[in-house]
Design an enzyme around this catalytic site. Structure first.
Site, PDB file in Angstrom:
ATOM      1  N   ASP A  37      54.809   8.909  96.841  1.00 45.08           N
ATOM      2  CA  ASP A  37      55.372   7.875  97.448  1.00 45.08           C
ATOM      3  C   ASP A  37      54.287   7.238  98.430  1.00 45.08           C
ATOM      4  O   ASP A  37      53.244   7.483  98.621  1.00 45.08           O
ATOM      5  CB  ASP A  37      56.454   8.723  98.715  1.00 45.08           C
ATOM      6  CG  ASP A  37      57.824   9.126  97.891  1.00 45.08           C
ATOM      7  OD1 ASP A  37      58.095   8.573  96.786  1.00 45.08           O
ATOM      8  OD2 ASP A  37      58.295  10.070  98.259  1.00 45.08           O
ATOM      9  N   ARG A  69      69.624   1.580  86.219  1.00 45.03           N
ATOM     10  CA  ARG A  69      70.144   1.007  87.413  1.00 45.03           C
ATOM     11  C   ARG A  69      69.923  -0.184  87.611  1.00 45.03           C
ATOM     12  O   ARG A  69      69.139  -1.073  86.671  1.00 45.03           O
ATOM     13  CB  ARG A  69      69.345   1.639  88.691  1.00 45.03           C
ATOM     14  CG  ARG A  69      67.966   1.358  88.788  1.00 45.03           C
ATOM     15  CD  ARG A  69      67.321   2.120  89.800  1.00 45.03           C
ATOM     16  NE  ARG A  69      66.048   1.972  90.206  1.00 45.03           N
ATOM     17  CZ  ARG A  69      65.219   2.439  91.068  1.00 45.03           C
ATOM     18  NH1 ARG A  69      65.876   3.172  92.163  1.00 45.03           N
ATOM     19  NH2 ARG A  69      64.050   1.957  91.182  1.00 45.03           N
ATOM     20  N   ARG A 118      64.019  19.658  95.898  1.00 45.31           N
ATOM     21  CA  ARG A 118      65.207  20.333  96.297  1.00 45.31           C
ATOM     22  C   ARG A 118      66.500  19.304  96.128  1.00 45.31           C
ATOM     23  O   ARG A 118      66.574  18.025  96.449  1.00 45.31           O
ATOM     24  CB  ARG A 118      65.072  19.943  98.012  1.00 45.31           C
ATOM     25  CG  ARG A 118      66.148  20.696  98.970  1.00 45.31           C
ATOM     26  CD  ARG A 118      65.658  20.887 100.449  1.00 45.31           C
ATOM     27  NE  ARG A 118      65.817  19.535 101.076  1.00 45.31           N
ATOM     28  CZ  ARG A 118      64.909  19.651 102.272  1.00 45.31           C
ATOM     29  NH1 ARG A 118      64.667  20.347 103.002  1.00 45.31           N
ATOM     30  NH2 ARG A 118      64.627  18.298 102.876  1.00 45.31           N
ATOM     31  N   GLU A 128      67.056  -2.045  85.161  1.00 44.38           N
ATOM     32  CA  GLU A 128      65.738  -1.172  85.000  1.00 44.38           C
ATOM     33  C   GLU A 128      65.895  -0.286  83.745  1.00 44.38           C
ATOM     34  O   GLU A 128      66.895   0.275  83.582  1.00 44.38           O
ATOM     35  CB  GLU A 128      65.452  -0.549  86.250  1.00 44.38           C
ATOM     36  CG  GLU A 128      64.419  -0.057  86.291  1.00 44.38           C
ATOM     37  CD  GLU A 128      64.077   0.834  87.792  1.00 44.38           C
ATOM     38  OE1 GLU A 128      63.669   1.724  87.852  1.00 44.38           O
ATOM     39  OE2 GLU A 128      64.094  -0.012  88.788  1.00 44.38           O
ATOM     40  N   TYR A 185      52.619  11.682  90.766  1.00 44.76           N
ATOM     41  CA  TYR A 185      53.627  10.560  91.177  1.00 44.76           C
ATOM     42  C   TYR A 185      53.553  10.866  92.954  1.00 44.76           C
ATOM     43  O   TYR A 185      53.716  11.996  93.638  1.00 44.76           O
ATOM     44  CB  TYR A 185      55.136  11.112  91.060  1.00 44.76           C
ATOM     45  CG  TYR A 185      56.046   9.930  91.652  1.00 44.76           C
ATOM     46  CD1 TYR A 185      56.148   8.851  91.355  1.00 44.76           C
ATOM     47  CD2 TYR A 185      56.841  10.364  92.874  1.00 44.76           C
ATOM     48  CE1 TYR A 185      56.891   7.792  91.801  1.00 44.76           C
ATOM     49  CE2 TYR A 185      57.746   9.534  93.379  1.00 44.76           C
ATOM     50  CZ  TYR A 185      57.746   8.227  93.060  1.00 44.76           C
ATOM     51  OH  TYR A 185      58.494   7.070  93.385  1.00 44.76           O
ATOM     52  N   ARG A 198      55.747   7.366  82.027  1.00 45.17           N
ATOM     53  CA  ARG A 198      56.808   6.654  81.515  1.00 45.17           C
ATOM     54  C   ARG A 198      56.495   5.075  82.379  1.00 45.17           C
ATOM     55  O   ARG A 198      56.089   5.144  83.073  1.00 45.17           O
ATOM     56  CB  ARG A 198      58.077   7.020  82.238  1.00 45.17           C
ATOM     57  CG  ARG A 198      58.330   8.446  81.546  1.00 45.17           C
ATOM     58  CD  ARG A 198      58.987   8.316  80.326  1.00 45.17           C
ATOM     59  NE  ARG A 198      60.203   7.674  80.186  1.00 45.17           N
ATOM     60  CZ  ARG A 198      60.730   7.773  78.875  1.00 45.17           C
ATOM     61  NH1 ARG A 198      60.087   7.944  77.898  1.00 45.17           N
ATOM     62  NH2 ARG A 198      62.086   7.133  78.974  1.00 45.17           N
ATOM     63  N   ARG A 215      74.692  16.980 100.199  1.00 48.08           N
ATOM     64  CA  ARG A 215      75.194  17.371 101.377  1.00 48.08           C
ATOM     65  C   ARG A 215      77.018  17.493 101.686  1.00 48.08           C
ATOM     66  O   ARG A 215      77.374  17.153 101.031  1.00 48.08           O
ATOM     67  CB  ARG A 215      74.778  16.047 102.158  1.00 48.08           C
ATOM     68  CG  ARG A 215      73.260  15.735 102.217  1.00 48.08           C
ATOM     69  CD  ARG A 215      73.076  14.243 102.861  1.00 48.08           C
ATOM     70  NE  ARG A 215      71.572  14.013 102.784  1.00 48.08           N
ATOM     71  CZ  ARG A 215      70.977  12.787 102.693  1.00 48.08           C
ATOM     72  NH1 ARG A 215      71.852  11.888 102.789  1.00 48.08           N
ATOM     73  NH2 ARG A 215      69.831  12.479 102.592  1.00 48.08           N
TER      74      ARG A 215
END
Length: 383
Positions: free
Chosen positions: A350, A279, A173, A300, A348, A249, A177
């Protein structure tokens, strides 16, 4: 009571091990590294006192109330909102793309309904009705200008290929915003453990029926010494990579210190392809309740993982999925081991999902024992 082995002292091994120990079983947790916590490992920098996320930043966010209660039962969590910044065209913008980002980028002062209409009618490529790739997904919902400024270059560096080669599902998604909310996550529970993740995991492992052995490399040939093994290492690693290696990766971190505040935020993205890193993270900002004069930062860099590298992000493209199917078939024919976690299921995850699945796996395992059934290789199928 049984004797069970957890291979890996990260979240999966710790949570499953604690649940089995509380049910009366003897649990041994081994890890090849010299510390617990896996990639969530945190430690204090001796010179600055900053709590450093050694393997890159981990921010806890979830809508799962049971998981939130679980982690708060083992650590004091303090409020933390992840507010990411990014550079583009010589300016600093807020991510995810929000009303402030849109107005700043297009030099406008649109209201929410005006910005929504502007993106929908003047930016988004409405000819794309069923996005198949990452690029099509981005073009369909934000249009080319925002895509090229904020998504294209960063994605190319992160994944090592053009966004047209990646599935649309990676973008999921699209974070867009039409208000000024710059909180990167939308989950109702968000925070950071006050004393870091390693202290939290140490508390989870602190049980009289749990034994932890660090700097211990486990070989699958030793599995017969245990009634059951929970493997949170790479799925292909259990089989000695004999069918080939699943693609990942990996990340390289260029650590540097600064006498002061280096960038004023925890995460600053760099989407331009002429900047090699994706970043910079400034770790003292992950603990805003602390005050430190000095600072510890990471540049990074993302690249393809080679043997011996730490695998971070599973690639899961067509070739990897075919190889994954072959390993899953072999795993399902293997007895005495259950594959868990990010590496064990080649997905992956969280942190909150990792804990949820660990709790569900432990409960499922105990249910199997209660009815005399053989535990499956996967409580959460990789495919």
């Amino acid at each position: 009571m049984g004797r069970y082995l957890m291979v890996g002292a990260g979240l999966s091994g710790a949570v499953i091990g604690r649940h089995l120990a509380e049910s009366g079983h003897a649990v041994t947790v081994v890890d090849a590294r010299d510390h617990i916590g896996g990639n969530c490992h945190t430690e204090r920098d001796r010179d600055t006192g900053v709590m450093v996320h050694v393997y890159g930043p981990h921010i806890f966010h979830t809508d799962d109330a049971e998981v939130w209660d679980y982690v708060n039962g083992h650590a004091t969590f303090l409020p933390y909102k992840n507010r990411v910044k990014t550079t583009a065209r010589g300016e600093v913008f807020s991510l995810p793309v929000n009303l402030h980002t849109i107005n700043q980028f297009f030099r406008t002062t649109m209201r929410p309904d005006e910005a929504r209409a502007f993106i929908t009618t003047q930016q988004a490529d409405t000819s794309i009705t069923a996005p198949r790739t990452f690029e099509e997904q981005a073009l369909r919902f934000v249009g080319r200008e925002l895509y090229e400024a904020f998504f294209k270059g960063y994605t190319m560096k992160q994944w090592g290929c053009h966004p047209s080669e990646l599935p649309a599902a990676i973008l999921k998604r699209l974070p867009l915003r039409f208000n000024y909310d710059d909180n990167y996550f939308f989950h109702r529970f968000q925070g950071m453990p006050e004393q870091g993740y390693t202290a939290m995991i140490a508390n989870i492992l602190d049980h009289p029926r749990i034994t932890v052995r660090l700097k211990t490399v486990f070989d699958a040939a030793e599995a017969g010494a245990w009634e059951h093994v929970f493997w949170s290492g790479p799925l292909d690693g259990w089989f000695g990579y004999d069918l080939g290696r699943l693609g990942y990766r990996t990340l390289d971190f260029e650590r540097f210190t600064h006498a002061g505040d280096y960038q004023g935020c925890a995460v600053m993205n760099y989407g331009a392809t002429d900047i090699p890193y994706t970043r910079i993270t400034e770790h003292k900002h992950f603990a805003p309740w602390e005050d430190h004069e000095g600072s510890v930062c990471y540049r990074e860099f993302s690249r393809a993982a080679a043997p011996g590298d730490i695998p971070y992000y599973p690639i899961r493209q067509v070739a990897e999925k075919a190889l994954l199917q072959a390993y899953v078939t072999r795993a399902e024919a293997t007895r005495g081991v259950t594959f868990v976690g990010r590496l064990g299921t080649y997905r992956y995850l969280d942190m909150d999902v990792t804990i949820r699945e660990a709790l569900d796996s432990a409960r499922g395992f105990l249910a199997c024992l209660a009815r005399g059934a053989a535990p499956p290789a996967f409580f959460q199928p990789p495919l």
